[in-house]
Design a protein around this motif. Structure first.
Motif, PDB file in Angstrom:
ATOM      1  N   ASP A 240       0.799  -1.243   0.148  1.00 51.25           N
ATOM      2  CA  ASP A 240       0.045   0.087  -0.120  1.00 51.25           C
ATOM      3  C   ASP A 240       0.888   1.380  -0.101  1.00 51.25           C
TER       4      ASP A 240
ATOM      5  N   THR B  20      -4.338  -2.873   8.300  1.00 53.11           N
ATOM      6  CA  THR B  20      -5.088  -2.900   7.000  1.00 53.11           C
ATOM      7  C   THR B  20      -4.035  -3.098   6.029  1.00 53.11           C
TER       8      THR B  20
ATOM      9  N   ASP C 157      -3.670  -6.743   5.792  1.00 56.29           N
ATOM     10  CA  ASP C 157      -5.007  -7.470   5.281  1.00 56.29           C
ATOM     11  C   ASP C 157      -4.916  -7.234   3.551  1.00 56.29           C
ATOM     12  N   ASN C 158      -4.053  -5.957   3.321  1.00 60.19           N
ATOM     13  CA  ASN C 158      -4.249  -5.894   1.886  1.00 60.19           C
ATOM     14  C   ASN C 158      -3.134  -6.330   1.114  1.00 60.19           C
TER      15      ASN C 158
ATOM     16  N   GLU D 219      -2.842  -9.624   1.529  1.00 58.22           N
ATOM     17  CA  GLU D 219      -3.793 -10.859   1.191  1.00 58.22           C
ATOM     18  C   GLU D 219      -4.705 -10.393   0.355  1.00 58.22           C
ATOM     19  N   ASN D 220      -5.416  -9.337   0.373  1.00 56.97           N
ATOM     20  CA  ASN D 220      -6.582  -9.108  -0.420  1.00 56.97           C
ATOM     21  C   ASN D 220      -6.107  -8.562  -1.878  1.00 56.97           C
ATOM     22  N   ILE D 221      -5.239  -8.016  -2.023  1.00 57.10           N
ATOM     23  CA  ILE D 221      -4.750  -7.264  -3.307  1.00 57.10           C
ATOM     24  C   ILE D 221      -3.183  -7.745  -3.574  1.00 57.10           C
TER      25      ILE D 221
ATOM     26  N   LYS E 156      -2.537 -11.365  -4.875  1.00 59.41           N
ATOM     27  CA  LYS E 156      -3.393 -11.725  -6.091  1.00 59.41           C
ATOM     28  C   LYS E 156      -2.854 -11.069  -7.175  1.00 59.41           C
TER      29      LYS E 156
ATOM     30  N   HIS F  33       0.765 -18.303   4.024  1.00 62.70           N
ATOM     31  CA  HIS F  33       0.566 -17.998   2.755  1.00 62.70           C
ATOM     32  C   HIS F  33       2.143 -18.541   1.878  1.00 62.70           C
TER      33      HIS F  33
END
Length: 182
Positions: A14, A90, A93-94, A96-98, A101, A144
């Motif tokens: 981020d 956060t 978390d990002n 994993e979420n962004i 991927k 992960h």
């Protein structure tokens, strides 16, 4: 004289997690290329009497912008460094979420390191209650199947040197099933 091994390494994460600060700490006094979406620089490091040149790429922290440059930046990458701010859950978390991927199709041929940044801010009483612990991040890296996990404060020159060597250690790790913890 033996030829140096080149390792392309890309920093992802981020905005405002500390990627540019660690980049600048690593490539100080070296020539850098800059544009709006990424910075490129290199540094040399010696590990076990072998010399390496690390080509470090600092990317924009916006996932939409990464989509624009991933086809240019990601190919030939040997090590992805997923960066988060230890005082901003956060940002983990990002990962994993962004960010995982974004690099998924490249991960089979690369090593992936989780890097916790701004560790000096854990001591700040205004941020202590909202920090990612070392053990939370370590568990995340193992969950992960990341190649490695470490933490660093970009203003701590000793930890920056350890991080530089850690890139090489993870790059050279033949067994990607083991998570190297530093």
């Amino acid at each position: 004289m033996t030829k140096k091994t080149r390792v392309k390494c890309v920093l992802l994460g981020d905005n405002k997690v500390g990627k540019s600060t660690i980049f600048n700490s690593c490539v100080v006094n070296n020539e850098n290329e800059q544009n709006d979406l990424s910075n490129c620089g290199s540094f040399d490091v010696t590990v076990d009497n072998t010399e390496y040149t690390i080509d470090l790429h600092d990317t924009a922290g916006n996932a939409d912008e990464i989509k624009l440059i991933s086809s240019l930046t990601f190919p030939r990458t040997k090590v992805f460094v997923l960066c988060y701010n230890v005082t901003n859950p956060t940002s983990l978390d990002n990962i994993e979420n962004i960010w995982l991927k974004e690099i998924e199709k490249f991960r089979k041929k690369t090593q992936t390191i989780l890097l916790g940044l701004r560790t000096d801010q854990r001591l700040d009483k205004t941020t202590q209650a909202n920090t990612v612990s070392y053990y939370q991040a370590k568990d995340f890296a193992e969950k992960h199947c990341l190649t490695g996990f470490t933490e660093c404060c970009a203003f701590d020159s000793i930890r920056v040197e350890v991080f530089k060597q850690f890139i090489v250690k993870c790059h050279a790790d033949e067994n990607k099933d083991n998570c190297v913890i530093q």
